[in-house]
Design an enzyme around this catalytic site. Structure first.
Site, PDB file in Angstrom:
ATOM      1  N   TYR A 135     -41.495 -13.682  45.060  1.00 54.54           N
ATOM      2  CA  TYR A 135     -41.712 -12.311  44.599  1.00 54.54           C
ATOM      3  C   TYR A 135     -41.463 -11.304  45.724  1.00 54.54           C
ATOM      4  O   TYR A 135     -40.672 -10.359  45.571  1.00 54.54           O
ATOM      5  CB  TYR A 135     -43.127 -12.155  44.062  1.00 54.54           C
ATOM      6  N   LYS A 169     -38.349  -8.647  45.940  1.00 56.11           N
ATOM      7  CA  LYS A 169     -38.663  -7.219  45.923  1.00 56.11           C
ATOM      8  C   LYS A 169     -38.032  -6.519  47.127  1.00 56.11           C
ATOM      9  O   LYS A 169     -37.565  -5.380  47.028  1.00 56.11           O
ATOM     10  CB  LYS A 169     -40.168  -6.995  45.902  1.00 56.11           C
TER      11      LYS A 169
END
Length: 380
Positions: free
Chosen positions: A155, A159
């Site tokens: 994640y 990002k």
């Protein structure tokens, strides 16, 4: 002449909120609709509440380019809050995390160019610069990106990649002429009313890892952001991408929080009226600590100091966060959640010192704190 609601909406413009079915995205869309904007809420999941007047919900996937392109006709600003893989089992689904966070963001950028959408506000995360090493009063100029191979979860890595894609797209040419103006907002842990996700998973993490106090620094400081302050920051960021504001936010990244730092353990004592000896015992605990960088994301975020200044957002965006009480939000959560066997824990007397009761009280306290950390922008 009489001014109709339709006239006001036309003047305010049309916006898209990706991730508009989630906690943060829905609140952002609802506020924009209340201000007179024509709002498109785009998400795979339906919003938890009724769609407000002035908003339309489209159940779609940002990885579906043609569908995204179709709903973006006549849009003036894109708020890209959607993401995947922040918590739970989905963290391990590498291909899906990458396809949503990177591939989906690439689609958003290309649709902005093809549909001549001049403004793009991207909701990122402090995890693009934080991976377990302490940061105290970091700012946008002094805190670099975490190297991509140093991230311990998909994640955060994706990002960071997506954020850099959005920054690189700033100044790109729109099909109808003119430049694309983009900016980044980096919130920390989000809290606010009506957020109830992750409690079961949090309780399991707490039981396995937290109560031993064998990790991190009991003096660790961190930031929080109330969901309404985050909504405010997004609204102001969109305005700061307009010619009226000289596009001051164009190509910029901003840390967003409530403007205060919180110590986890002191906050627990204040919130749950624990005896001060609990904090002393925690700080004096000499058990061997484990490396915080090896902890899961949710645990790492309370084990190491990481605080960020919001001076740049104050200066460029005019961001002035309103004061909110984290303790009040927790209390509201506890009152509104379904009854359970552990609810009686919070009626214990301050003078109660029985080890089992103290254990259960701390256990529940930690679970609620980490629940607040997991309230991140409702990207899923």
């Amino acid at each position: 002449a009489n001014i109709t609601v339709a006239d006001v909406k036309c003047r305010c413009g049309k916006v898209v909120v990706t991730g508009g079915g989630g906690y943060f995205g829905f609140r952002l869309g609802r506020q924009l609709a209340n201000e007179g904007f024509s709002v498109i809420l785009l998400d795979l999941n339906k919003p938890p509440c009724d769609i407000p007047d002035g908003a339309t919900f489209y159940q779609s996937d940002i990885r579906d380019y043609s569908s995204l392109y179709k709903v973006c006709e006549g849009v003036d600003c894109m708020f890209h809050t959607a993401s995947y893989g922040m918590s739970g089992p989905e963290q391990l689904r590498k291909e899906q995390v990458e396809s949503v966070n990177i591939g989906g963001t690439n689609n958003v950028i290309n649709v902005c160019k093809e549909r001549s959408i001049p403004r793009l506000v991207y909701t990122s995360t402090i995890n693009v610069v934080f991976a377990g090493k302490p940061i105290v009063d970091g700012d946008e100029a002094s805190v670099p990106y975490v190297p991509l191979d140093a991230h311990i979860d998909h994640y955060s890595r994706t990002k960071a990649i997506a954020e850099q894609m959005v920054i690189a797209a700033n100044g790109g040419s729109l099909k109808g002429g003119g430049p694309l103006c983009t900016c980044i907002l980096r919130p920390c842990g989000i809290y606010g009313p009506q957020e109830r996700r992750h409690l079961h998973r949090v309780m399991m993490n707490v039981e396995r890892r937290l109560f031993s106090f064998r990790f991190g620094d009991p003096r660790a400081q961190m930031n929080w952001v109330h969901v309404d302050n985050l909504v405010l920051a997004h609204r102001q960021a969109a305005e700061a991408l307009t010619l009226k504001r000289s596009c001051v936010a164009s190509g910029q990244a901003y840390f967003i929080n409530d403007g205060v730092s919180v110590n986890l353990f002191e906050w627990l004592i204040m919130t749950f009226n624990l005896d001060d000896s609990v904090l002393r015992n925690t700080k004096n605990n000499k058990k061997e600590a484990i490396n915080a960088s090896s902890l899961p994301l949710q645990v790492r975020n309370i084990a190491v100091s990481h605080t960020f200044k919001i001076d740049k957002a104050r200066r460029d965006l005019g961001y002035s966060p309103k004061p909110y009480s984290l303790a009040d939000s927790v209390e509201q959560y506890l009152k509104s959640r379904p009854p359970c066997n552990t609810s009686s824990l919070f009626s214990l007397s301050r003078t109660s010192r029985q080890p089992r009761r103290l254990f259960l009280l701390l256990l529940m306290g930690f679970s609620v704190v980490i629940l607040m950390i997991c309230c991140v922008i409702c990207q899923n």
